[in-house]
Design a protein around this motif. Structure first.
Motif, PDB file in Angstrom:
ATOM      1  N   GLU A  52       0.827  -1.201   0.000  1.00 14.06           N
ATOM      2  CA  GLU A  52       0.000   0.000   0.000  1.00 14.06           C
ATOM      3  C   GLU A  52       0.867   1.258   0.000  1.00 14.06           C
ATOM      4  O   GLU A  52       0.482   2.297  -0.547  1.00 14.06           O
ATOM      5  CB  GLU A  52      -0.909   0.010   1.226  1.00 14.06           C
ATOM      6  CG  GLU A  52      -1.872  -1.169   1.299  1.00 14.06           C
ATOM      7  CD  GLU A  52      -2.639  -1.188   2.609  1.00 14.06           C
ATOM      8  OE1 GLU A  52      -2.982  -0.102   3.097  1.00 14.06           O
ATOM      9  OE2 GLU A  52      -2.863  -2.288   3.158  1.00 14.06           O
ATOM     10  N   LEU A  53       2.030   1.158   0.604  1.00 16.69           N
ATOM     11  CA  LEU A  53       2.919   2.318   0.686  1.00 16.69           C
ATOM     12  C   LEU A  53       3.654   2.587  -0.619  1.00 16.69           C
ATOM     13  O   LEU A  53       3.775   3.737  -1.045  1.00 16.69           O
ATOM     14  CB  LEU A  53       3.941   2.105   1.809  1.00 16.69           C
ATOM     15  CG  LEU A  53       3.437   2.293   3.238  1.00 16.69           C
ATOM     16  CD1 LEU A  53       4.445   1.732   4.231  1.00 16.69           C
ATOM     17  CD2 LEU A  53       3.175   3.771   3.533  1.00 16.69           C
ATOM     18  N   PHE A  54       4.154   1.537  -1.235  1.00 14.79           N
ATOM     19  CA  PHE A  54       5.094   1.747  -2.343  1.00 14.79           C
ATOM     20  C   PHE A  54       4.750   1.014  -3.638  1.00 14.79           C
ATOM     21  O   PHE A  54       5.489   1.107  -4.592  1.00 14.79           O
ATOM     22  CB  PHE A  54       6.507   1.351  -1.899  1.00 14.79           C
ATOM     23  CG  PHE A  54       6.906   1.957  -0.578  1.00 14.79           C
ATOM     24  CD1 PHE A  54       6.914   3.338  -0.409  1.00 14.79           C
ATOM     25  CD2 PHE A  54       7.253   1.157   0.499  1.00 14.79           C
ATOM     26  CE1 PHE A  54       7.272   3.906   0.801  1.00 14.79           C
ATOM     27  CE2 PHE A  54       7.609   1.714   1.723  1.00 14.79           C
ATOM     28  CZ  PHE A  54       7.611   3.095   1.870  1.00 14.79           C
ATOM     29  N   GLY A  55       3.651   0.269  -3.683  1.00 16.00           N
ATOM     30  CA  GLY A  55       3.241  -0.387  -4.909  1.00 16.00           C
ATOM     31  C   GLY A  55       3.384  -1.896  -4.848  1.00 16.00           C
ATOM     32  O   GLY A  55       4.436  -2.406  -4.488  1.00 16.00           O
ATOM     33  N   SER A  56       2.342  -2.630  -5.218  1.00 19.01           N
ATOM     34  CA  SER A  56       2.273  -4.068  -4.963  1.00 19.01           C
ATOM     35  C   SER A  56       3.271  -4.910  -5.763  1.00 19.01           C
ATOM     36  O   SER A  56       4.003  -5.710  -5.205  1.00 19.01           O
ATOM     37  CB  SER A  56       0.858  -4.571  -5.240  1.00 19.01           C
ATOM     38  OG  SER A  56       0.475  -4.283  -6.572  1.00 19.01           O
ATOM     39  N   ASP A  57       3.312  -4.743  -7.085  1.00 22.12           N
ATOM     40  CA  ASP A  57       4.178  -5.601  -7.901  1.00 22.12           C
ATOM     41  C   ASP A  57       5.643  -5.467  -7.494  1.00 22.12           C
ATOM     42  O   ASP A  57       6.392  -6.433  -7.456  1.00 22.12           O
ATOM     43  CB  ASP A  57       4.032  -5.245  -9.384  1.00 22.12           C
ATOM     44  CG  ASP A  57       2.643  -5.563  -9.909  1.00 22.12           C
ATOM     45  OD1 ASP A  57       1.964  -6.381  -9.263  1.00 22.12           O
ATOM     46  OD2 ASP A  57       2.251  -4.992 -10.936  1.00 22.12           O
ATOM     47  N   ARG A  58       6.024  -4.254  -7.202  1.00 19.47           N
ATOM     48  CA  ARG A  58       7.419  -3.976  -6.853  1.00 19.47           C
ATOM     49  C   ARG A  58       7.822  -4.709  -5.570  1.00 19.47           C
ATOM     50  O   ARG A  58       8.867  -5.324  -5.478  1.00 19.47           O
ATOM     51  CB  ARG A  58       7.584  -2.463  -6.681  1.00 19.47           C
ATOM     52  CG  ARG A  58       8.984  -2.019  -6.402  1.00 19.47           C
ATOM     53  CD  ARG A  58       9.048  -0.500  -6.429  1.00 19.47           C
ATOM     54  NE  ARG A  58       8.772  -0.007  -7.764  1.00 19.47           N
ATOM     55  CZ  ARG A  58       7.679   0.639  -8.106  1.00 19.47           C
ATOM     56  NH1 ARG A  58       6.742   0.855  -7.213  1.00 19.47           N
ATOM     57  NH2 ARG A  58       7.505   1.065  -9.340  1.00 19.47           N
ATOM     58  N   ILE A  59       6.955  -4.651  -4.548  1.00 18.45           N
ATOM     59  CA  ILE A  59       7.293  -5.229  -3.253  1.00 18.45           C
ATOM     60  C   ILE A  59       7.433  -6.728  -3.340  1.00 18.45           C
ATOM     61  O   ILE A  59       8.381  -7.317  -2.825  1.00 18.45           O
ATOM     62  CB  ILE A  59       6.211  -4.880  -2.203  1.00 18.45           C
ATOM     63  CG1 ILE A  59       6.003  -3.365  -2.138  1.00 18.45           C
ATOM     64  CG2 ILE A  59       6.586  -5.430  -0.839  1.00 18.45           C
ATOM     65  CD1 ILE A  59       7.240  -2.582  -1.857  1.00 18.45           C
ATOM     66  N   LYS A  60       6.481  -7.372  -3.992  1.00 18.04           N
ATOM     67  CA  LYS A  60       6.519  -8.824  -4.091  1.00 18.04           C
ATOM     68  C   LYS A  60       7.790  -9.294  -4.793  1.00 18.04           C
ATOM     69  O   LYS A  60       8.460 -10.219  -4.338  1.00 18.04           O
ATOM     70  CB  LYS A  60       5.291  -9.327  -4.851  1.00 18.04           C
ATOM     71  CG  LYS A  60       5.291 -10.833  -5.046  1.00 18.04           C
ATOM     72  CD  LYS A  60       4.123 -11.248  -5.898  1.00 18.04           C
ATOM     73  CE  LYS A  60       4.279 -12.706  -6.290  1.00 18.04           C
ATOM     74  NZ  LYS A  60       3.211 -13.167  -7.178  1.00 18.04           N
ATOM     75  N   GLY A  61       8.135  -8.633  -5.888  1.00 25.37           N
ATOM     76  CA  GLY A  61       9.326  -9.031  -6.630  1.00 25.37           C
ATOM     77  C   GLY A  61      10.595  -8.852  -5.828  1.00 25.37           C
ATOM     78  O   GLY A  61      11.500  -9.692  -5.864  1.00 25.37           O
ATOM     79  N   ILE A  62      10.671  -7.768  -5.060  1.00 21.75           N
ATOM     80  CA  ILE A  62      11.872  -7.498  -4.273  1.00 21.75           C
ATOM     81  C   ILE A  62      12.008  -8.483  -3.120  1.00 21.75           C
ATOM     82  O   ILE A  62      13.102  -8.981  -2.831  1.00 21.75           O
ATOM     83  CB  ILE A  62      11.853  -6.047  -3.762  1.00 21.75           C
ATOM     84  CG1 ILE A  62      12.053  -5.083  -4.941  1.00 21.75           C
ATOM     85  CG2 ILE A  62      12.928  -5.797  -2.712  1.00 21.75           C
ATOM     86  CD1 ILE A  62      11.811  -3.642  -4.615  1.00 21.75           C
TER      87      ILE A  62
END
Length: 402
Positions: free
Chosen positions: A338-348
């Motif tokens: 919610e803070l920084f964007g869903s796709d990005r977080i999961k991949g990282i």
């Protein structure tokens, strides 16, 4: 032991996660090259102008996020704003403000490259590279030899206005450098030294990933949540100069991104609460003001008095940021989406776990990677595999409680 395992054992995996997210927000190399090319082209076309610019000494330099290292790639259809200054190295009172502005417009209007993209703004000339970015070109003249202050044309006032883009950049960079050595940078250097001693054959990440100061990374992350928060209410979106300045003012050399954001959010909310108490107890109204640190006469939040909804929305944004940040502090990594964007977080997160599982034989870590990817099956005995059994659902909760 690889770097991820080393960071995990030293309690720095959360800091590494925030760094990786911030890095993922930066402009891609293709866009950087396009901007550099556009930036350099401005100097080239002005230098060839035989009427005015070839007869004066002038500099072209970036200002804003490009100059201080806090750029963030646009979301969706948003455009990136590249701000540059054309500084004429001559005293401003030797010219009229309209003279300087008109010479810039004249050169750009005569160019086949720029004339269709040109938009006249109050203080600058904007070049619109549709669907990608726009470049704001601010002309100005020096005030005193050896000083970074400049005077820039203001069409609405038909006069000069004071500005100091280079001074602002220097102020912010110096604030960021007040950190002695970030925790992550220190750990990275220790790990690199350890690897040299052991002569281990392991690919070590680029030093630049961990060398950027916590304040710069904190601003990048905050600007991204700002973009997400105001996506459906863009009119009252808090400007980057306000966020950058308030973070710079409240920064006290914290050695990590996590501590920087945590401390500054506390200070913003506390400042607002103090002012609310003052109003409720004594009827005295005060608001948070964000002044230009290199020109205290300039209030970046002046319009918050003219239309108070801007201030109201800023406070709501800060409170929402703090509320979600508190969840992150308590181990709910899912809120990072919610803070920084869903796709990005999961991949990282997936990349982190993969690195931790390398050469470690850690089946639990490996299973975690597989489960997060959503490509898993579970048999009747509860064993996880890549095929056979019942397909598991994709897990978006990275450490929190659903």
């Amino acid at each position: 032991m690889n770097l991820q395992q080393y960071l995990h054992e030293n309690g720095l995996q959360r800091e590494d996660l925030l760094t990786r997210i911030a890095v993922s927000l930066e402009l891609d190399e293709t866009r950087k090259q396009r901007m550099d090319s556009a930036y350099n082209a401005v100097y080239d076309i002005l230098e060839k102008d035989e009427v005015f610019f070839s007869k004066v000494d002038f500099l072209v330099y970036p200002q804003g996020s490009k100059a201080i290292g806090t750029t963030v790639k646009p979301r969706g259809k948003e455009e990136f704003d590249l701000d540059i200054t054309v500084e004429i190295r001559d005293l401003y009172y030797n010219y009229t403000s309209s003279e300087i502005y008109n010479h810039l417009i004249r050169v750009l209007s005569a160019s086949d490259v720029y004339k269709e993209k040109l938009v006249k703004k109050n203080r600058c000339a904007r070049i619109n590279y549709v669907g990608d970015f726009h470049m704001d070109i601010l002309p100005g003249c020096i005030v005193i030899n050896g000083d970074s202050k400049i005077m820039v044309p203001d069409r609405e006032l038909s006069s000069w206005s004071s500005s100091n883009p280079k001074g602002y950049s220097n102020w912010f960079i110096q604030k960021a450098e007040t950190v002695d050595n970030s925790y992550l940078n220190k750990a990275f250097r220790s790990f690199s030294a350890l690897n040299e001693v052991k002569a281990e054959q392991e690919e070590i990440p680029d030093d630049d990933v961990y060398s950027k100061e916590p304040l710069k990374r904190a601003v990048q992350l905050t600007k991204r949540f700002r973009d997400i928060y105001f996506e459906k209410n863009p009119k009252y979106k808090t400007s980057s100069i306000v966020l950058t300045t308030i973070f710079g003012e409240f920064y006290e050399g914290e050695p990590s991104i996590y501590q920087t954001i945590d401390s500054i959010l506390d200070k913003i909310v506390q400042r607002y609460s103090d002012y609310q108490y003052l109003f409720e107890s004594k009827g005295v109204y005060k608001r948070i003001k964000v002044l230009n640190p290199v020109n205290s006469d300039e209030d970046f939040t002046e319009k918050w008095d003219k239309e108070k909804e801007y201030y109201t929305q800023f406070i709501r944004f800060a409170k929402s940021y703090k509320e979600k940040w508190e969840k992150l502090k308590n181990g709910d990594f899912g809120v990072a989406e919610e803070l920084f964007g869903s796709d990005r977080i999961k991949g990282i997160l997936t990349a982190q776990l993969k690195e931790m599982a390398k050469n470690g034989g850690n089946q639990l870590e490996a299973a975690g990677v597989t489960i997060m990817s959503g490509n898993t099956f579970v048999d009747r005995s509860g064993n996880v595999s890549n095929s056979g059994g019942y397909r598991s659902k994709e897990n978006r909760n990275f450490g929190g409680v659903e």
